[in-house]
Design an enzyme around this catalytic site. Structure first.
Site, short mmCIF file in Angstrom:
data_model
loop_
_atom_site.label_atom_id
_atom_site.label_comp_id
_atom_site.label_asym_id
_atom_site.label_seq_id
_atom_site.Cartn_x
_atom_site.Cartn_y
_atom_site.Cartn_z
N GLY A 66 11.17 -95.91 -9.84
CA GLY A 66 11.65 -94.97 -9.68
C GLY A 66 13.08 -95.20 -9.57
NE ARG A 116 30.22 -101.57 -0.91
CZ ARG A 116 30.15 -102.14 0.65
NH1 ARG A 116 29.07 -101.99 1.57
NH2 ARG A 116 31.22 -101.74 0.82
CB VAL A 121 21.96 -107.53 -2.31
CG1 VAL A 121 21.39 -108.75 -3.41
CG2 VAL A 121 20.54 -107.19 -1.91
NE ARG A 164 8.34 -95.10 -13.75
CZ ARG A 164 8.26 -94.61 -12.42
NH1 ARG A 164 8.06 -95.51 -11.41
NH2 ARG A 164 8.46 -94.18 -11.91
CG ASP A 172 3.23 -98.59 -3.52
OD1 ASP A 172 3.66 -98.80 -4.91
OD2 ASP A 172 2.45 -97.93 -3.63
CB THR A 182 10.37 -95.01 -4.10
OG1 THR A 182 9.84 -94.32 -3.86
CG2 THR A 182 9.49 -95.65 -2.51
CG ASP A 216 7.55 -91.60 -4.45
OD1 ASP A 216 8.36 -89.96 -5.17
OD2 ASP A 216 7.35 -91.02 -5.29
CG ASP A 244 5.43 -93.70 -2.11
OD1 ASP A 244 6.08 -94.74 -2.04
OD2 ASP A 244 5.05 -93.44 -2.91
NE ARG A 296 4.20 -92.60 -8.12
CZ ARG A 296 4.94 -92.46 -9.58
NH1 ARG A 296 3.81 -93.02 -10.18
NH2 ARG A 296 6.17 -93.03 -9.48
N GLY A 317 12.24 -74.23 7.10
CA GLY A 317 11.29 -73.24 8.11
C GLY A 317 9.68 -72.79 6.14
CD GLU A 362 8.09 -68.53 5.64
OE1 GLU A 362 8.59 -68.63 3.78
OE2 GLU A 362 9.39 -67.72 6.03
CG HIS A 383 11.26 -63.54 2.16
ND1 HIS A 383 11.38 -62.71 3.23
CD2 HIS A 383 11.86 -64.71 2.93
CE1 HIS A 383 12.32 -64.08 3.88
NE2 HIS A 383 12.77 -64.78 3.99
CD GLU A 413 5.31 -85.28 -8.22
OE1 GLU A 413 5.53 -85.34 -9.01
OE2 GLU A 413 4.97 -86.73 -7.54
NE ARG A 438 13.74 -91.26 -10.38
CZ ARG A 438 12.76 -90.90 -10.99
NH1 ARG A 438 11.38 -90.46 -10.73
NH2 ARG A 438 12.88 -91.83 -12.01
O1 F6P Z 1 8.20 -92.71 -7.56
C1 F6P Z 1 9.36 -92.30 -7.94
C2 F6P Z 1 9.21 -90.24 -8.54
O2 F6P Z 1 10.32 -89.91 -8.70
C3 F6P Z 1 7.96 -90.00 -8.32
O3 F6P Z 1 7.98 -89.09 -6.86
C4 F6P Z 1 7.27 -88.96 -9.55
O4 F6P Z 1 6.05 -88.45 -9.43
C5 F6P Z 1 7.12 -90.56 -10.87
O5 F6P Z 1 8.48 -90.86 -9.98
C6 F6P Z 1 8.41 -89.23 -11.67
O6 F6P Z 1 7.69 -90.72 -12.12
P1 F6P Z 1 8.62 -90.68 -13.94
O7 F6P Z 1 10.64 -90.35 -13.61
O8 F6P Z 1 8.37 -91.70 -14.33
O9 F6P Z 1 8.66 -89.11 -14.44
#
Ligand code: F6P
Length: 319
Positions: A11, A21, A23, A72, A103, A125, A127, A129, A171, A185, A187, A215, A222, A252
């Protein structure tokens, strides 16, 4: 080493262009020829290379996405795909590769290293992660994008005294939800790393209502469930109306923040230095405010950990 290549994989993330740039410019500064590989590992297999000069990366530091495009690749996961990629690299005498991605991308890069091909990784990424690094390029921009969206949603949630559920990316990880939720902020923040029951969330919202706060913002990662599923549970169990906002791929895009441009520049230059120094199979990481060397297997086998102290902080501040 005379020729190196760079690709973006998985992604896309804001700041990838700033890393490309860095690199290219550091590579040329070190006397190397630098090639860009278009379309990630697919491009590596197909020999989709483009020679980069200083001007080719001009005017991109502020742009989101990746000028090299990303993909991918299923074929690259196979031994056949990896052999084809090595063949393409050898054909044009490229001796080192820098992969900017997540990863999964480093798992692929590790296969090239097993075949003796020098490869270095840069974490990219939204994420955040990836194990072994506290930061991956794109996270700060994504968090700011989500935070700005929540600020706007809060205005209308306030006016209509509504509960709004905001579903965010990440993810399996809760970092985007945690940071954007805390900074706006929210809730309630629901992340995979800290299972909660819906009753608890509703009790907290009702406590707020008792003191006149009509509110509420619920941020759900996700990796836990969709906003729509949460809405259904809240309706069925508590007969409460909610509105769901799925921020999706909006998260993104956009111009990278100063922090992402800075990290991309640092990591991009460092990756070139590592290749020149003869390193391979290593990702540039960021820990305790320093660039560190992280072996690929640590980046994709170890588990990334969210900062639970921040989760409890958010809970204590959203009473
Ligand atoms: O890994 C980045 C990410 O945006 C995740 O947060 C999300 O689950 C996934 O890619 C979505 O992938 P795609 O753009 O292939 O739908």
């Amino acid at each position: 080493m005379k020729k190196i290549a760079v690709l973006t994989s998985g992604g896309d993330a804001p700041g990838m262009n700033a890393a490309i740039r860095a690199v290219v410019r550091r590579g040329i500064y070190c006397g190397l020829e630098v090639y860009g590989v278009r379309h990630g590992y697919e491009g590596l297999i197909n020999g989709d290379f483009q020679k980069m000069d200083l001007g080719s990366v001009g005017d991109i530091i502020h742009r989101g996405g990746t000028i090299l495009r990303s993909a991918r690749s299923e074929l690259f996961k196979t031994v056949e795909g990896q052999h084809l990629a090595l063949k393409s690299l050898n054909k044009v005498d490229i001796e080192g590769l820098i992969v900017i991605g997540g990863d999964g991308s480093f798992k692929g890069a590790g296969k090239l290293v097993e075949q003796g091909f020098p490869t270095i990784g840069i974490p990219g990424t939204i994420d955040n992660d990836i194990a072994g690094t506290e930061y991956s390029i794109g996270f700060d921009t994504a968090v700011n994008t989500v935070m700005e969206a929540i600020d706007k949603i809060r205005d209308t949630a306030y006016s209509h005294e509504r509960i709004c559920i905001i579903e965010v990316m990440g993810r399996e990880a809760g970092d985007i939800a945690l940071w954007s939720g805390l900074c706006s902020g929210a809730e309630s923040i629901i992340i995979p790393e800290a299972p909660q029951n819906v009753e608890d969330i509703i009790i907290r919202i009702q406590q707020g209502q008792k003191r006149g706060k009509m509110h509420s913002i619920i941020v759900v990662a996700e990796g836990v469930c969709s906003g729509e599923d949460l809405k259904t549970i809240i309706k069925e169990k508590f007969n409460l109306e909610t509105r769901v906002i799925v921020l999706g791929h909006l998260q993104r895009g956009g111009s990278p923040t100063a922090y992402d441009r800075m990290m991309a520049s640092r990591m991009g230059a460092k990756a070139v230095d590592m290749l020149v120094d003869g390193e391979k199979g290593v990702m540039v990481g960021w820990r305790k405010c320093q660039l560190v060397h992280v072996p690929f297997d640590k980046a994709y086998e170890d588990k990334h950990k969210v900062n639970m102290a921040d989760f409890y902080l958010a809970r204590s501040l959203s009473i």
